[in-house]
Design an enzyme around this catalytic site. Sequence first.
Site, PDB file in Angstrom:
ATOM      1  N   SER B 322       0.809  -1.230   0.000  1.00 28.18           N
ATOM      2  CA  SER B 322       0.000   0.000   0.000  1.00 28.18           C
ATOM      3  C   SER B 322       0.838   1.274   0.000  1.00 28.18           C
ATOM      4  O   SER B 322       0.309   2.350  -0.260  1.00 28.18           O
ATOM      5  CB  SER B 322      -0.923   0.009   1.214  1.00 28.18           C
ATOM      6  OG  SER B 322      -1.765  -1.115   1.145  1.00 28.18           O
ATOM      7  N   HIS B 365     -15.379  -0.064   3.193  1.00 27.84           N
ATOM      8  CA  HIS B 365     -15.175   1.215   3.851  1.00 27.84           C
ATOM      9  C   HIS B 365     -16.323   2.179   3.620  1.00 27.84           C
ATOM     10  O   HIS B 365     -16.311   3.296   4.123  1.00 27.84           O
ATOM     11  CB  HIS B 365     -13.875   1.866   3.336  1.00 27.84           C
ATOM     12  CG  HIS B 365     -12.643   1.154   3.813  1.00 27.84           C
ATOM     13  ND1 HIS B 365     -11.992   0.198   3.065  1.00 27.84           N
ATOM     14  CD2 HIS B 365     -11.953   1.262   4.960  1.00 27.84           C
ATOM     15  CE1 HIS B 365     -10.950  -0.237   3.728  1.00 27.84           C
ATOM     16  NE2 HIS B 365     -10.899   0.385   4.888  1.00 27.84           N
ATOM     17  N   CYS B 378      -7.795   2.104   1.831  1.00 27.59           N
ATOM     18  CA  CYS B 378      -8.855   1.392   1.140  1.00 27.59           C
ATOM     19  C   CYS B 378      -8.360   0.898  -0.219  1.00 27.59           C
ATOM     20  O   CYS B 378      -7.927   1.688  -1.054  1.00 27.59           O
ATOM     21  CB  CYS B 378     -10.068   2.312   0.946  1.00 27.59           C
ATOM     22  SG  CYS B 378     -11.332   1.569  -0.115  1.00 27.59           S
TER      23      CYS B 378
END
Lengths: 366, 642
Positions: B322, B365, B378
Amino acid sequence: MIDRRLFTNFDWTLFGLTLLIAALGVFNIYSASASYTVVTTPYFIKQLYWILAGLFLVVMVCSIDYHMLEDVAFWFYGVVLFLLVVVLFAGKTSMGATRWLNLGLFSLQPSEPMKIVIVMVFARYFSRYPVFQGLTLRELFYPALLLGGPALLIMKQPDLGTAILVVLIACSMLIYVGLRWTTVLSVVLAAIPSIYLAWHFLLRDYQKNRVLNFLNPERDPLKSGYHIIQSKIAVGSGGVAGKGYLQGTQTQLRFLPEQHTDFAFSVFAEEWGFLGCMVVLLLYLFLILWGLQIASRCNDRFGSLLAVGVTAMLFWHVVINMGMVIGLFPVVGVPLPFFSYGGTSMVTSMVGVGILLNISMRRFMF
Amino acid sequence: MKGQRYIREVKEPRRRVLGMSIAVAAVFLVLLSRLWYLQIIESDNLRKLSENNRLRFVPVAASRGAILDRNGNVLVNNTPSFSVAVVPQDVRDKEALLTSLARYLALDPEELRAKWEKGKGRAKFYPIVIASGISREQLEFLEENRLRLPGLDVEMKPIREYGNGQLAAHLFGYLGEISEAELDKEEFRSYNPGDYVGKSGIERSWERYLHGSDGGRQIEVDARGRYLRTISETSPTIGNSIVLTIDRDLQKRAEQSFGDKAGAAVAIDVNSGEILAFVSNPGFDPSLFTGRMSPQQWKSYLDDKRHPLENKALKGQYPPGSTFKIITALAGLQEGLIDENTTVVCKGAHTVGKDTFKCWDKKGHGVVDLKRALKESCDVYFYQLGERLGVDRIAAYAREFGLGSPVGVGLENEKGGLIPTTAWKEQKYNKKWFRGETLPVSIGQGYTLATPLQLAAMIAGVATEGTVYRPHLVKRVVDPDGQVLREFSPEVLKKVALRPEIYRPVKQGLLAVVNEPRGTGGMARLYEVKVAGKTGTSQVVKMRDSKGGVPYQYRDHALFVAFAPYDKPEVAVAVVVEHGEHGGSAAAPIAGRILRAYFEGKGVIKAPVKGGGDEEDEGGAESGAVAPENSQSVPVPEKGQP
């Protein structure tokens, strides 16, 4: 084409002399490499192969009329010069110098053929150039160009030894052609200030150091100085009659550097002493004087210039190598013709002898 | 025949040939008289020299240059070490000598024999080192018994001393004896067999500066190989010192913050690219490589599944996970596909064709904007953005920030990571790129790989809003006299051409990651300084949901990249914890500790008071190299010799 007279006129003296020196060389290489751990074929065997290859070349060179060389001299020169340029860009580097050209099947060191090619080119140039009272400075212009290119390229590799040899060979030929005293004087006078200027403005410090180390090995006692000292001990400890074949302590304990190649003569000197050295020296002297005789007896100008040049090549190899081994000259990698181990040197020297034989046996052909 | 036209004037050259013959004879006479001089007149002297032999060349090793940190603390230096050598030609009874040596030195006679055999191919007067690192007591004992051990030599050699133990072991690298292959290389032309050279790290890559040049002396020895006198001598030149950009104290704290976890961290000055800490954990003891490493020690290094010998900061290639979303976000903003208010509804998964791509939070989310997408990491937001960008556009932005090729940090064998493109896949696998493959790439998975070093450069480039300085480790090279030989100033690696206003929303998102509720990087928070960062968790293998039972080598890698202070960035860090499972819980705390250490060093954060002066009082003022008078060497002269 093949004339019976060619056989009757074959120069057996020169041929025999060459073989005799080469044979002594093989015996000496056997001793010089006796202390080596053998990995592949022993050096003396390999040297025998090289001699055989050399003899084949001698036959090849003899079978064509040397006058043909006059026509192809500049072609040869162009090709070898081109190869020298190629080496500069695409050569194989080993031990810090780029001298070899990889041609797939084998490697070639173009500076070697240049020694003979420069002789051919000079012979051709001066054979057609009438000289009356000796060469003037202006007449040296083109020859200097012909010599300068290859000499600088070889120096750049860097292979100082070969560069010096090529220049010395060419100069010997100039002396034979004849120089005026004024020419010699002005070259010397011009050289002094230009060396001074180059020293102070052109050369970098490390280059100066290299030159100084070359001139005076004691400055750098770790490398070249060590070799000279060990070689002098080897030669001197041989005394009058030598320590005996295979008994040289310097050699067998491997105190000598490059003892089967460049320092082969110090091995010989240690084991055979002054008497042995005298014999070898006389053989070489005989060889060189014979070469000059061939030049003198030859009836055309090209042939006699060629003979002088090839003889000069052999002469300077002998003098520089021996001078180095006995501590008169600095260490430069110049082998002793026919005597040191090495294929390159053997091939060049044999081709040289082939040319001499060629000239010698065709001297009655007009 | 052609030559006929040029038949020479006969008389003149014939005379010249005579002259040349006389000259040749004269030169030969000179050669002969020189031989006469050497072989008749000087013969006795030279024969004596050859019998008593004799002259021997003894190399004197140069001290390597020191390695210092940015504040002048000596990190690596030299210390004298004694080794025992034998000179084969002087040895009378090889077996007896080796056996008694083995007894005196408490070594295995077989080991000594093996060393002897190894050194055999060389000249017989050349000393073969058969044991190194012997103690002073052993040395004195050998000196006393020297007469009974002909052929023995004791050498002093400077060896490497790592004053700080394992500190930055991967960075420094280690030394080893020069190999046959290396000896053939142009670079090592002036080296001799038995010389020590750098094998990895700074020692390897900066060998040219560190090595110095060996000296040597020519000595005369008697028949037993004992020293008689020195004939000539060249003193060795000490190597140059390398001043690193590393901060010793920060490095130490950064390494400690890993505990026993495996991983890497790089801390970098964002405004210059100077690397302040370069950690690969666990470390190893570099001094073992110069001395005698026991086979057990070696095996334990090789068997450790945390791979202590690997430089993970330089050569470890990890999916950035991420942390890569920063790149995807910047790309989306610059390309005008999103702005800070664009929202996406995350239902916990995103479907492309037949494939479903899950968000890490299966519950979803809900409605997320860019800031929340970064803060809570997310995946669906970035799947959708990535799908619209396409893999090649993502790759272009990633490359802009220094990913995908080595940054050129100045160490050999730096890895370049991997930023996939359609062309890359076609070339490598001869297959078309599938649209579905873009989705993992947009969250730093799939084929994507980056080294910790690259990630540090990337986050530093985000901190400076577009200027990526080339990360470097060496500040300057200083010669033994203290003269600066080379100075390395900051060099811009990439100047990223993005609109200046697009950094703000991304940076705000990164600030939220660390400082807002539900942010994934809360564990990197410092109360005194505003930290912005991004977590990453990268899959090692697809082997989800086997809760609790995932074997170590299959656990996910944990990543964290951060910079601080938020308003005026100074420092950036990238942390990778191998198989640490979650970026937020494993990597973020380490990054937080490194940043804390950095600001404590700056005096921005007050360090907790500790007892005693710590190790601050050791040697900043020590000179960069061992004192040259130590470099006296073989053979040790008999007492009373001048």
